[in-house]
Each structure stands twice: as structure tokens, then as C-alpha cells.
Design a protein around this motif. Structure first.
Motif, PDB file in Angstrom:
ATOM      1  N   SER A   1      -4.456  59.499 -36.993  1.00  0.00           N
ATOM      2  CA  SER A   1      -4.385  60.962 -36.892  1.00  0.00           C
ATOM      3  C   SER A   1      -3.413  61.358 -35.787  1.00  0.00           C
ATOM      4  O   SER A   1      -3.611  61.011 -34.616  1.00  0.00           O
ATOM      5  N   LYS A   2      -2.374  62.114 -36.171  1.00  0.00           N
ATOM      6  CA  LYS A   2      -1.359  62.502 -35.163  1.00  0.00           C
ATOM      7  C   LYS A   2      -1.932  63.467 -34.136  1.00  0.00           C
ATOM      8  O   LYS A   2      -1.494  63.469 -32.980  1.00  0.00           O
ATOM      9  N   LEU A   3      -2.915  64.244 -34.544  1.00  0.00           N
ATOM     10  CA  LEU A   3      -3.521  65.146 -33.555  1.00  0.00           C
ATOM     11  C   LEU A   3      -4.261  64.336 -32.491  1.00  0.00           C
ATOM     12  O   LEU A   3      -4.175  64.639 -31.294  1.00  0.00           O
TER      13      LEU A   3
ATOM     14  N   GLU B   1      -2.648  71.283 -49.956  1.00  0.00           N
ATOM     15  CA  GLU B   1      -2.127  69.963 -50.325  1.00  0.00           C
ATOM     16  C   GLU B   1      -1.586  70.066 -51.738  1.00  0.00           C
ATOM     17  O   GLU B   1      -2.201  70.703 -52.586  1.00  0.00           O
ATOM     18  N   PHE B   2      -0.411  69.438 -51.994  1.00  0.00           N
ATOM     19  CA  PHE B   2       0.120  69.563 -53.354  1.00  0.00           C
ATOM     20  C   PHE B   2      -0.017  68.309 -54.205  1.00  0.00           C
ATOM     21  O   PHE B   2       0.203  68.353 -55.412  1.00  0.00           O
ATOM     22  N   ALA B   3      -0.386  67.171 -53.620  1.00  0.00           N
ATOM     23  CA  ALA B   3      -0.490  65.930 -54.409  1.00  0.00           C
ATOM     24  C   ALA B   3      -1.858  65.860 -55.094  1.00  0.00           C
ATOM     25  O   ALA B   3      -2.891  65.872 -54.428  1.00  0.00           O
ATOM     26  N   GLN B   4      -1.822  65.769 -56.419  1.00  0.00           N
ATOM     27  CA  GLN B   4      -3.056  65.770 -57.213  1.00  0.00           C
ATOM     28  C   GLN B   4      -4.028  64.663 -56.766  1.00  0.00           C
ATOM     29  O   GLN B   4      -5.224  64.891 -56.643  1.00  0.00           O
ATOM     30  N   ARG B   5      -3.472  63.474 -56.503  1.00  0.00           N
ATOM     31  CA  ARG B   5      -4.355  62.343 -56.164  1.00  0.00           C
ATOM     32  C   ARG B   5      -5.089  62.568 -54.850  1.00  0.00           C
ATOM     33  O   ARG B   5      -6.283  62.310 -54.733  1.00  0.00           O
ATOM     34  N   SER B   6      -4.350  63.055 -53.839  1.00  0.00           N
ATOM     35  CA  SER B   6      -4.986  63.329 -52.537  1.00  0.00           C
ATOM     36  C   SER B   6      -6.010  64.438 -52.692  1.00  0.00           C
ATOM     37  O   SER B   6      -7.064  64.442 -52.054  1.00  0.00           O
ATOM     38  N   MET B   7      -5.680  65.377 -53.559  1.00  0.00           N
ATOM     39  CA  MET B   7      -6.526  66.559 -53.742  1.00  0.00           C
ATOM     40  C   MET B   7      -7.942  66.181 -54.156  1.00  0.00           C
ATOM     41  O   MET B   7      -8.913  66.757 -53.685  1.00  0.00           O
TER      42      MET B   7
ATOM     43  N   HIS C   1      -5.033  73.798 -53.697  1.00  0.00           N
ATOM     44  CA  HIS C   1      -4.035  72.972 -54.370  1.00  0.00           C
ATOM     45  C   HIS C   1      -2.780  73.822 -54.573  1.00  0.00           C
ATOM     46  O   HIS C   1      -2.724  74.647 -55.488  1.00  0.00           O
ATOM     47  N   ALA C   2      -1.816  73.668 -53.681  1.00  0.00           N
ATOM     48  CA  ALA C   2      -0.619  74.513 -53.739  1.00  0.00           C
ATOM     49  C   ALA C   2       0.515  73.836 -52.985  1.00  0.00           C
ATOM     50  O   ALA C   2       0.300  72.892 -52.210  1.00  0.00           O
ATOM     51  N   ASP C   3       1.721  74.346 -53.231  1.00  0.00           N
ATOM     52  CA  ASP C   3       2.905  73.884 -52.519  1.00  0.00           C
ATOM     53  C   ASP C   3       3.107  74.802 -51.310  1.00  0.00           C
ATOM     54  O   ASP C   3       3.196  76.036 -51.471  1.00  0.00           O
TER      55      ASP C   3
ATOM     56  N   ALA D   1      -2.714  68.499 -46.014  1.00  0.00           N
ATOM     57  CA  ALA D   1      -4.059  68.015 -45.623  1.00  0.00           C
ATOM     58  C   ALA D   1      -4.333  66.604 -46.115  1.00  0.00           C
ATOM     59  O   ALA D   1      -5.278  65.968 -45.645  1.00  0.00           O
ATOM     60  N   ALA D   2      -3.531  66.121 -47.073  1.00  0.00           N
ATOM     61  CA  ALA D   2      -3.714  64.788 -47.663  1.00  0.00           C
ATOM     62  C   ALA D   2      -5.185  64.597 -48.074  1.00  0.00           C
ATOM     63  O   ALA D   2      -5.778  65.472 -48.695  1.00  0.00           O
ATOM     64  N   THR D   3      -5.788  63.462 -47.676  1.00  0.00           N
ATOM     65  CA  THR D   3      -7.164  63.192 -48.121  1.00  0.00           C
ATOM     66  C   THR D   3      -8.200  63.657 -47.104  1.00  0.00           C
ATOM     67  O   THR D   3      -9.380  63.327 -47.219  1.00  0.00           O
TER      68      THR D   3
HETATM   69  C1  LIG Z   1       1.548  62.632 -43.579  1.00  0.00           C
HETATM   70  S1  LIG Z   1       0.550  63.247 -44.846  1.00  0.00           S
HETATM   71  C2  LIG Z   1      -0.647  64.241 -44.013  1.00  0.00           C
HETATM   72  C3  LIG Z   1      -1.732  63.480 -43.286  1.00  0.00           C
HETATM   73  C4  LIG Z   1      -2.813  64.420 -42.751  1.00  0.00           C
HETATM   74  N1  LIG Z   1      -2.207  65.536 -42.070  1.00  0.00           N
HETATM   75  C5  LIG Z   1      -3.760  63.750 -41.790  1.00  0.00           C
HETATM   76  O1  LIG Z   1      -3.435  63.623 -40.617  1.00  0.00           O
HETATM   77  O2  LIG Z   1      -4.841  63.356 -42.232  1.00  0.00           O
HETATM   78  C6  LIG Z   1       1.562  64.508 -45.530  1.00  0.00           C
HETATM   79  C7  LIG Z   1       0.906  65.238 -46.696  1.00  0.00           C
HETATM   80  O3  LIG Z   1       1.637  66.418 -46.958  1.00  0.00           O
HETATM   81  C8  LIG Z   1       1.641  66.650 -48.346  1.00  0.00           C
HETATM   82  N2  LIG Z   1       2.756  67.559 -48.635  1.00  0.00           N
HETATM   83  C9  LIG Z   1       4.079  67.312 -48.487  1.00  0.00           C
HETATM   84  N3  LIG Z   1       4.808  68.390 -48.824  1.00  0.00           N
HETATM   85  C10 LIG Z   1       3.926  69.363 -49.181  1.00  0.00           C
HETATM   86  C11 LIG Z   1       4.069  70.695 -49.615  1.00  0.00           C
HETATM   87  N4  LIG Z   1       5.276  71.248 -49.760  1.00  0.00           N
HETATM   88  N5  LIG Z   1       2.959  71.402 -49.881  1.00  0.00           N
HETATM   89  C12 LIG Z   1       1.728  70.840 -49.746  1.00  0.00           C
HETATM   90  N6  LIG Z   1       1.527  69.568 -49.336  1.00  0.00           N
HETATM   91  C13 LIG Z   1       2.616  68.832 -49.054  1.00  0.00           C
HETATM   92  C14 LIG Z   1       1.796  65.254 -48.945  1.00  0.00           C
HETATM   93  O4  LIG Z   1       1.375  65.226 -50.289  1.00  0.00           O
HETATM   94  C15 LIG Z   1       0.914  64.432 -48.006  1.00  0.00           C
HETATM   95  O5  LIG Z   1      -0.395  64.333 -48.509  1.00  0.00           O
END
Ligand SMILES: C[S@@+](CC[C@H](N)C(=O)[O-])C[C@H]1O[C@@H](n2cnc3c(N)ncnc32)[C@H](O)[C@@H]1O
Length: 208
Positions: A37-39, A86-92, A109-111, A63-65
Motif C-alpha cells: 500500500s503506497k499510503l 475502478e474501471f477493470a472488470q476483474r478487480s471490480m 465501476h467507471a473510468d 481502487a483495484a481490489t
Molecule cells: C496501482 S493499482 C491501484 C492499487 C490500489 N490503489 C491500492 O493501493 O490498493 C491502479 C488501478 O487503477 C485502475 N485504473 C487505471 N486507470 C483507471 C481509470 N482511468 N479509471 C478507473 N480506474 C483506473 C487500474 O485498473 C488498477 O486497478
């Protein structure tokens, strides 16, 4: 638990990413993995005055997973609200499962390029962004204008390789800071090594 970071679990008995759980009289705590976690890495490197506090309303882009979002959810507690884009279906799918166990966490679930898709979120105290995209400065700026309260704080994770693999990381970090200078004041910055290599963590105050 000495020297480790942990958050008090608002969903006792559940883990999100295989993290260790410690039970104390004051409650159940989830050890916060500095390498996941980067935070957590930024806090360990010295990030001060975190504005993700109990009761805060937070917009989380990328938000990833749910690894870091779950700790944010613990910190803001039941009075807070955490909107996870989060936009990736699998992570969602995994993210939704995490949100189901946490009453303050809402999956979207959005970009993040299209904030109008989730405009119902309304004004927030904090924007947290970790999307690893070449146009991340542009994404941050439009989301902050759409949602961040005046004078609010944005936390941004910058992965140099997602922006330009040909340049040295510090040169990429300077480019990103220049892109943001018109709209934000950089209040704090931390390189995240050894927890995340070639990453910079920025605390940015919205200018108005
Ligand atoms: C490095 S990971 C995030 C890890 C997460 N923040 C954590 O610390 O648990 C980056 C995530 O951003 C998502 N992502 C990238 N571009 C995006 C966009 N334009 N809209 C929504 N999600 C996006 C990716 O699918 C990926 O799951």
C-alpha cells in the motif's frame, strides 16, 4: 506490533488481502503492509497530518481490489464515506465483495476520465488517486474540480514508468509537478523506495 502500521478493523473477523490480524482489548487491528500500500509507505516515510480522518468523505480513484481502500475505510470509520472508482472488470468483482462487508465503502465501476459518470458522489474532503496512467495529472485536475471542496487535499501516487519509461524517474516527477502547479500547491512529497521503487507520493492542496 511494534514499529508496524495497523488500522482498527471496522469489519471484525474479515481480511482483505491476507493481512495479519491482531486482537487487543481495544479491538481488532489489521496490519498495514508497507509493500502492498503506497499510503502506508508514505506514512512510514514521514507523511504528516493525514486528512483521511474519522468521518471524512473520500473519493478514491484506482481502487483495484480494495487493499489500500480497506485501510482508508477503517480510518474514516462508520461516519465516513469512501467512493471507490475502478474501471477493470476483474478487480471490480473483488472490490464489490470487500465493499459488501464495509458499510462506508461504495464501489463505482467507471473510468476516472469521465467524472460526470459518477457526479452523484458530490463534494468530498479528500481525493486519493492511484491510477498509473500517462494522463493522470489531467484526470486528477478534472476530478478535483468536479468533487474536491475548496482548499481540500488530494493525494497522488506517481509511478514514473507509467508516464515515461525513457526518462529518469526524478525528471518525470518534476514534469508531473509542473503539470499540477497551476491548480495545486505541493505540500509534501515522498519517494516511496524501498517500499515502491520509482514512485512519488504527493500531498496536494487545491488552489482557489
Ligand atoms: C496501482 S493499482 C491501484 C492499487 C490500489 N490503489 C491500492 O493501493 O490498493 C491502479 C488501478 O487503477 C485502475 N485504473 C487505471 N486507470 C483507471 C481509470 N482511468 N479509471 C478507473 N480506474 C483506473 C487500474 O485498473 C488498477 O486497478
Amino acid at each position: 506490533m511494534e514499529g508496524k502500521l495497523a488500522t482498527r478493523n471496522i469489519s471484525p473477523g474479515t481480511r482483505v488481502y491476507g493481512e495479519k490480524i491482531v486482537r487487543l482489548e481495544s479491538g481488532e487491528y489489521r496490519i498495514w503492509d508497507l509493500f502492498r500500500s503506497k499510503l502506508a509507505g508514505a506514512l512510514k516515510k514521514g507523511l504528516r497530518g493525514l486528512e483521511i480522518v474519522p468521518g471524512a468523505k473520500v473519493l478514491y480513484l484506482g481502487a483495484a481490489t480494495g487493499t489500500t481502500p480497506s485501510h482508508v475505510s477503517d480510518i474514516i470509520g462508520e461516519e465516513g464515506e469512501l467512493y471507490c472508482v475502478e474501471f477493470a472488470q476483474r478487480s471490480m468483482r473483488e472490490l464489490i465483495a470487500v465493499c459488501e462487508k464495509r458499510p462506508n465503502m461504495f464501489p463505482i465501476h467507471a473510468d476516472a476520465n469521465n467524472p460526470e459518470e459518477y457526479k452523484d458522489v458530490g463534494e468530498v474532503d479528500v481525493v486519493y488517486m492511484d491510477v498509473s496512467q500517462p494522463n493522470q495529472s489531467e484526470i486528477l485536475i478534472k476530478n478535483c474540480y468536479a468533487f474536491l471542496k475548496k482548499g481540500g487535499i488530494a493525494y497522488l501516487c506517481v509511478k514514473s514508468q507509467s508516464i515515461d519509461v525513457t526518462l529518469p524517474p526524478r525528471q518525470v516527477f518534476e514534469i508531473v509537478k509542473k503539470q499540477l502547479a497551476r491548480d495545486f500547491t505541493v505540500e509534501q512529497e515522498y519517494e516511496l523506495a524501498p517500499y515502491d521503487l520509482d514512485h512519488l507520493f504527493l500531498a496536494l492542496r487545491r488552489k482557489d
